[in-house]
Write an enzyme that holds these catalytic residues in place. Structure first.
Site, PDB file in Angstrom:
ATOM      1  N   HIS A 162      49.049  50.249  43.633  1.00  0.00           N
ATOM      2  CA  HIS A 162      48.086  49.083  43.860  1.00  0.00           C
ATOM      3  C   HIS A 162      46.716  49.326  44.136  1.00  0.00           C
ATOM      4  O   HIS A 162      46.475  50.413  44.800  1.00  0.00           O
ATOM      5  CB  HIS A 162      48.695  48.111  44.584  1.00  0.00           C
ATOM      6  N   GLU A 203      46.093  45.237  36.391  1.00  0.00           N
ATOM      7  CA  GLU A 203      45.127  44.582  37.464  1.00  0.00           C
ATOM      8  C   GLU A 203      43.875  45.005  37.702  1.00  0.00           C
ATOM      9  O   GLU A 203      43.447  45.838  38.207  1.00  0.00           O
ATOM     10  CB  GLU A 203      46.052  44.416  38.861  1.00  0.00           C
TER      11      GLU A 203
END
Length: 274
Positions: free
Chosen positions: A98, A170
């Protein structure tokens, strides 16, 4: 290689939110109302301390995963958690790479690659995050950046493993900013990611792996995101914290048609497997 149809994925990354009582209440409510797992796969990634109690409540329709793991099985790695430890709790899913792990804790493509290889070795199901910065986007270098990121992260990963993985696109500039990618732009970028997987492996492999979108999702834009043909689901952050919103996301996803790999292979005019 045998492939299953790609189902939609609705995943929630809780980051450092929710205490035990809140989390238990959420899981108890959602697990009773989410669609059948054959229609949509629902995942929650809570804080490490919540894994044990929440795993006890997970079922076929809602599963719990870890937000991170280290690539070694044991040793002097203060503050880290091993894949074996996750498995001992009954955890099957893990979120890797992430952007907050990168910007705040110094993770690189190389460390994400080591974690990915370790997760696969231990039979965990990884959701691997990729995404470009605002500067990269403004310089029109998104595709080049993602191509290199995928090359680095997937080094040494066997093709057979892809059917049990998820890629989460993302864009860094959209995470927690309220600026979600235009649905059509997100769809195009995910098409390009799938093209890169084809180049790294094969057409069949790119058809097997699920690629989802994350970044400033909400009840207002979820339908337009999930309607995009190349997008296999979402990874929501703040938007996944409310029971009603998460259930709404799952209900919208369940209305989308399941993608059959068998049908994909019969559609020679469809280069992006949707």
């Amino acid at each position: 290689m045998n492939y299953k149809p790609r189902t939609k994925v609705i995943a929630g990354n809780w980051k450092m939110h929710k205490c035990k009582d809140e989390a238990l209440e959420f899981i108890q409510k959602v697990s009773l109302q989410v669609p059948d797992q054959t229609q949509v796969q629902t995942l929650i990634f809570p804080q490490l301390t919540l894994l044990d109690p929440l795993v006890q409540l997970q079922g076929a329709n809602l599963q719990v995963g870890a937000q991170n793991m280290f690539y070694e099985t044991e040793g002097a790695f203060t503050g880290e958690v091993s894949p074996q430890n996750l498995l001992s709790l009954g955890v099957k899913h893990v979120l890797l790479g992430h952007s907050e792990r990168r910007t705040l804790f110094g993770e690189t493509d190389q460390t994400v690659n080591l974690k990915l290889l370790s997760a696969l070795k231990h039979k965990l199901v990884p959701t691997v995050c990729v995404g470009e910065s605002l500067l990269t986007k403004e310089n029109n270098q998104t595709q080049m950046f993602l191509d290199q990121q995928l090359t680095n992260i997937f080094a040494g990963v066997p093709e057979e493993a892809l059917k049990n993985m998820i890629i989460a696109y993302e864009p860094v500039w959209a995470i927690g900013t309220g600026k979600s990618a235009n649905p059509q732009d997100a769809n195009k970028t995910i098409e390009q990611i799938r093209e890169k997987v084809t180049a790294l492996y094969s057409f069949q492999a790119s058809c097997a792996i699920r690629i989802i979108y994350g970044g400033s999702l909400s009840v207002a834009n979820i339908k337009s995101i999930l309607e995009q043909p190349a997008i296999d689901g979402i990874l929501a952050g703040k938007a996944s914290l409310q029971t009603e919103d998460f259930l709404f996301f799952a209900q919208i996803a369940s209305k989308q048609v399941l993608v059959s790999t068998k049908d994909i292979f019969q559609k020679n005019d469809c280069p992006f497997c949707y």
